[in-house]
Design an enzyme around this catalytic site. Structure first.
Site, mmCIF file in Angstrom:
data_model
loop_
_atom_site.group_PDB
_atom_site.id
_atom_site.type_symbol
_atom_site.label_atom_id
_atom_site.label_comp_id
_atom_site.label_asym_id
_atom_site.label_seq_id
_atom_site.Cartn_x
_atom_site.Cartn_y
_atom_site.Cartn_z
ATOM 1 N N SER A 132 -14.736 -36.162 6.490
ATOM 2 C CA SER A 132 -15.061 -37.505 6.952
ATOM 3 C C SER A 132 -15.935 -38.231 5.950
ATOM 4 O O SER A 132 -16.611 -37.617 5.115
ATOM 5 C CB SER A 132 -15.804 -37.427 8.286
ATOM 6 O OG SER A 132 -17.128 -36.935 8.100
ATOM 7 N N ASP A 133 -15.942 -39.554 6.053
ATOM 8 C CA ASP A 133 -16.970 -40.331 5.382
ATOM 9 C C ASP A 133 -18.295 -40.028 6.077
ATOM 10 O O ASP A 133 -18.336 -39.520 7.191
ATOM 11 C CB ASP A 133 -16.639 -41.822 5.438
ATOM 12 C CG ASP A 133 -17.230 -42.588 4.268
ATOM 13 O OD1 ASP A 133 -18.198 -42.094 3.669
ATOM 14 O OD2 ASP A 133 -16.730 -43.680 3.958
ATOM 15 N N TRP A 134 -19.389 -40.378 5.425
ATOM 16 C CA TRP A 134 -20.696 -39.851 5.828
ATOM 17 C C TRP A 134 -21.360 -40.661 6.936
ATOM 18 O O TRP A 134 -21.265 -41.884 6.988
ATOM 19 C CB TRP A 134 -21.611 -39.767 4.604
ATOM 20 C CG TRP A 134 -21.201 -38.623 3.739
ATOM 21 C CD1 TRP A 134 -19.974 -38.433 3.165
ATOM 22 C CD2 TRP A 134 -21.973 -37.478 3.397
ATOM 23 N NE1 TRP A 134 -19.947 -37.245 2.483
ATOM 24 C CE2 TRP A 134 -21.164 -36.635 2.606
ATOM 25 C CE3 TRP A 134 -23.278 -37.087 3.670
ATOM 26 C CZ2 TRP A 134 -21.618 -35.430 2.090
ATOM 27 C CZ3 TRP A 134 -23.742 -35.887 3.153
ATOM 28 C CH2 TRP A 134 -22.902 -35.068 2.373
ATOM 29 N N TYR B 166 -13.793 -45.183 7.404
ATOM 30 C CA TYR B 166 -14.535 -45.548 8.605
ATOM 31 C C TYR B 166 -13.691 -46.373 9.578
ATOM 32 O O TYR B 166 -13.854 -46.273 10.792
ATOM 33 C CB TYR B 166 -15.756 -46.389 8.232
ATOM 34 C CG TYR B 166 -16.910 -45.657 7.608
ATOM 35 C CD1 TYR B 166 -17.498 -44.557 8.236
ATOM 36 C CD2 TYR B 166 -17.460 -46.089 6.405
ATOM 37 C CE1 TYR B 166 -18.584 -43.907 7.670
ATOM 38 C CE2 TYR B 166 -18.547 -45.450 5.838
ATOM 39 C CZ TYR B 166 -19.108 -44.355 6.469
ATOM 40 O OH TYR B 166 -20.181 -43.723 5.898
#
Length: 689
Positions: free
Chosen positions: A244-246, A213
């Site tokens: 990607s991170d969520w 992030y």
């Protein structure tokens, strides 16, 4: 996972033919997850991790389903009674790569049994400061140690044809500010401190990488072309895909140009925005083609690989995996102090088990790494199961110091269970920001970075109250990282770090306390004498600078003696080290040391090898870990720990020339049981030109 070159070439040729036949819309559709919000809001009552998620990929043209994703650093996060292993930091304390490979394989088996193809279980962010809330999800403070443990988990997981994800690239080690903080880091510190472990897991064949992030040097990690393209894909030759991170990991369609291949969990930007960016000329369609190739390449490799076994829901939370969780807990616990009180006798003594955590299921963070096992053995339950018939056992789990003292003074030994829970540390859950349904104001702000490394004051009061009775006291500390103990350690007769020990943690603890096995864990981080000795840390920071030094490298540079050094851990037996020897064979340095178990009990020793840079003409750490071996030895047995070193173990990164260099100076090679107890090889090592 490995693939034959012929199979590799076949897949690449198939993709050469397939990708040009797909429309732009079809290709972009592979570059994001789908339907997360539909289920999350309408079916799942705003609870994360209750189902496998579509995480991108898939191609109807070749009848290939999308990626099926779940989290899992300590076990598969699905509500199916999956095995809960000790947290990663605990397993880091085992220093056992074979064990970690077997744990990865077990996670892979359960993932396959539940229909998963992608498991986000390899967290290898470096522990720069022990206040980091998610320290429990990684393995420790040292890049080499992180890389070896992470690579073992990758290889074990992927042995079951499940793609593993390594996360979070990169410099992700502040939790509360993770969505905004900008980490300024020099290229040298990035290469030598914050990236080596990621390269190690990439070299081990990790199929996927998750972007972090945070920002690095002014760019969000999902948009950081230097990290994702220049280093990961171009320099390291990474063939897999980056996702990607969520929820809050992407900020625009331009992330595709930077090297992000999949946006999760939904196409917020990698949908119509990306299609428009390509049609308008803002993004080259070749970028989309490359992302699709990377995604399909991994899906085809894994879907076509021969399975080593069959899979069934009976594999989930099975007895064999529970035994593995117990083994991991036993090998992870670290004996920090012992004034000849441990191991305890199985009979004759009157024992009190005390503390608010004594009979509490305390498995760690309740964020993305949460696991719901079929059962969990608490410390009190484990002790009762082992010795209740043989000793007079009493307990008080209220946490009240007065009640505990009243019970302790009528017993010979007090076992006091103290530490943290998911409220105190873990993934930061600030209400709706993380999309979690919460039950009250306290729960809405659980977890996150710690403000102090000390035990909760209630636990300190409990320890002091019990100590005042004069009863012998064993303090067992639960937590996911370094905890300072100076205000109470002198009061304890023994101290055992038991971490968040997994579903069989209570069983493992009892077996160690009563001498069924000897403790063998070693600290995967340093514990400072004072928090002021640590690097600067601000859990609300907008920006922060990371340099070359933290943990034992910082203590060495500043000539600071930590309370407990990196690699430290006591045993019930005694290991004697011989003098290490060094031999050059071609372009490899071979280091050997004999280790003898001089005690009366079987045990395991973790021999650690460090390279010393005291003769360097540039600023370098005094020493760095470059090898470790775990040896299981019977009483009187001698074994040889053998290490191999190549030139890369001695090189440093030269920013001006953008290369790694080996200086022609003598290097010291040291071996021992901890970072402060090392024997040097008699001869220094000078690499030939």
């Amino acid at each position: 996972m490995t693939i034959a070159s012929a199979d590799h070439d076949t897949i690449e040729m198939e993709l050469d033919e397939l990708i040009p036949t797909l429309s732009l819309k079809e290709k972009v559709a592979m570059m994001s997850g789908k339907d997360f919000y539909k289920y999350y809001f309408s079916v799942d009552n705003r609870q994360f991790g209750v189902r496998a998620y579509n995480a991108g990929g898939g191609c109807e043209e070749i009848d290939l389903a999308p990626l099926s994703y779940a989290d899992g650093p300590r076990g598969v996060r699905l509500p199916n009674g999956t095995t809960c292993f000790p947290v990663s930091m605990a397993r880091g304390a085992s220093w056992d790569v074979d064990l970690e490979h077997r744990i990865g394989s077990a996670m892979g088996v359960e993932a396959r049994a539940l229909g998963l193809t992608l498991l986000s279980n390899v967290c290898i962010n470096l522990l720069r400061h022990p206040a980091w809330g998610r320290s429990q999800e990684t393995y420790g403070e040292d890049p080499y140690h992180l890389g070896e443990m992470g690579a073992a988990l990758v290889e074990g997981t992927q042995s079951q044809n499940v793609m593993a994800t390594a996360k979070h690239l990169a410099a992700n080690s502040i939790e509360n500010a993770r969505f905004k903080v900008d980490v300024t880091v020099s290229e040298r510190a990035l290469r030598e401190v914050y990236l080596p472990h990621f390269k190690r897991v990439v070299d081990a064949g990790c199929a996927t990488v998750m972007s972090a992030y945070n920002q690095v040097n002014g760019h969000y990690c999902a948009h950081n072309a230097h990290l994702l393209r220049d280093i990961l894909k171009d320099e390291w030759g990474f063939e897999g895909f980056v996702h990607s991170d969520w929820v809050k990991g992407v900020y625009g369609a331009d992330a595709a140009e930077a090297g992000l291949d999949i946006e999760n969990p939904e196409p917020t930007f990698f949908g119509e925005d990306l299609v428009h960016a390509v049609k308008s000329g803002e993004t080259n369609e070749a970028v989309v083609d490359e992302a699709v190739r990377r995604i399909l390449r991994m899906q085809l490799r894994f879907s076509r690989a021969a399975d080593p076994r069959s899979y069934s829901t009976s594999d989930v939370g099975c007895a064999a995996h529970a035994e593995l969780a117990q083994e991991a807990a036993e090998k992870s616990m670290v004996l920090l102090k012992n004034n000849d009180i441990l191991p305890l006798a199985r009979n004759g003594a009157r024992i009190a088990v005390l503390g608010r955590l004594a009979d509490k299921v305390n498995l760690g963070d309740h964020g993305s790494s949460n696991v719901t096992p079929p059962y969990a053995v608490t410390p009190l339950a484990g002790i009762k199961n082992l010795v209740d018939r043989h000793i007079a056992l009493q307990s008080d789990t209220s946490g009240d110091p007065i009640a505990a003292a009243a019970l302790a003074k009528n017993n010979d030994i007090a076992i006091v269970i103290v530490g943290y829970t998911y409220f105190d540390e873990g993934e930061f859950i600030p209400g709706d920001v993380a999309l979690e349904e919460v039950s009250g104001e306290e729960d809405a702000h659980r977890g996150g970075d710690r403000s102090s490394l000390r035990l909760p004051q209630a636990d300190v009061d409990l320890i002091r109250s019990v100590a005042a009775t004069g009863t012998k006291m064993v303090v067992c500390v639960m937590g996911g990282g370094a905890i300072t103990m100076d205000e109470w350690s002198d009061l304890a007769d023994a101290i055992l770090m038991i971490w968040y020990p997994g579903m069989e943690g209570g069983t493992a603890l009892a077996r160690i306390l009563f001498g069924d096995i000897s403790p063998s864990g070693k600290l995967p981080f340093s514990i400072p004498a004072y928090e002021s000795h640590l690097p600067y840390f601000d859990k609300h920071a907008d920006d922060i600078t990371y340099d070359m030094y933290h943990g034992y490298t910082l203590f060495d540079r500043e000539s600071i003696t930590p309370a407990l050094p990196f690699g430290f851990g006591l045993s019930y037996t005694q290991f004697i080290y011989g003098d290490p020897t060094l031999e050059m064979i071609d372009d490899i340095a071979l280091v050997r040391v004999k280790i003898t178990n001089r005690g009366a009990m079987a045990g395991a020793e973790v021999a650690q090898l460090y390279v010393g840079f005291g003769n360097s003409v540039i600023d370098r750490p005094k020493k760095l870990l470059k090898g470790f071996k775990r040896l299981e030895l019977e009483p009187g047995e001698t074994a040889v720990a053998e290490f191999t070193l190549d030139r890369s173990a001695f090189a440093h990164y030269v920013e001006r020339d953008k290369c790694w260099r080996l200086d022609p100076v003598p290097f010291e090679v040291l071996v021992g049981p901890a970072s402060n107890l090392l024997k040097p090889c008699q001869t220094m090592l000078i690499w030939p030109e």
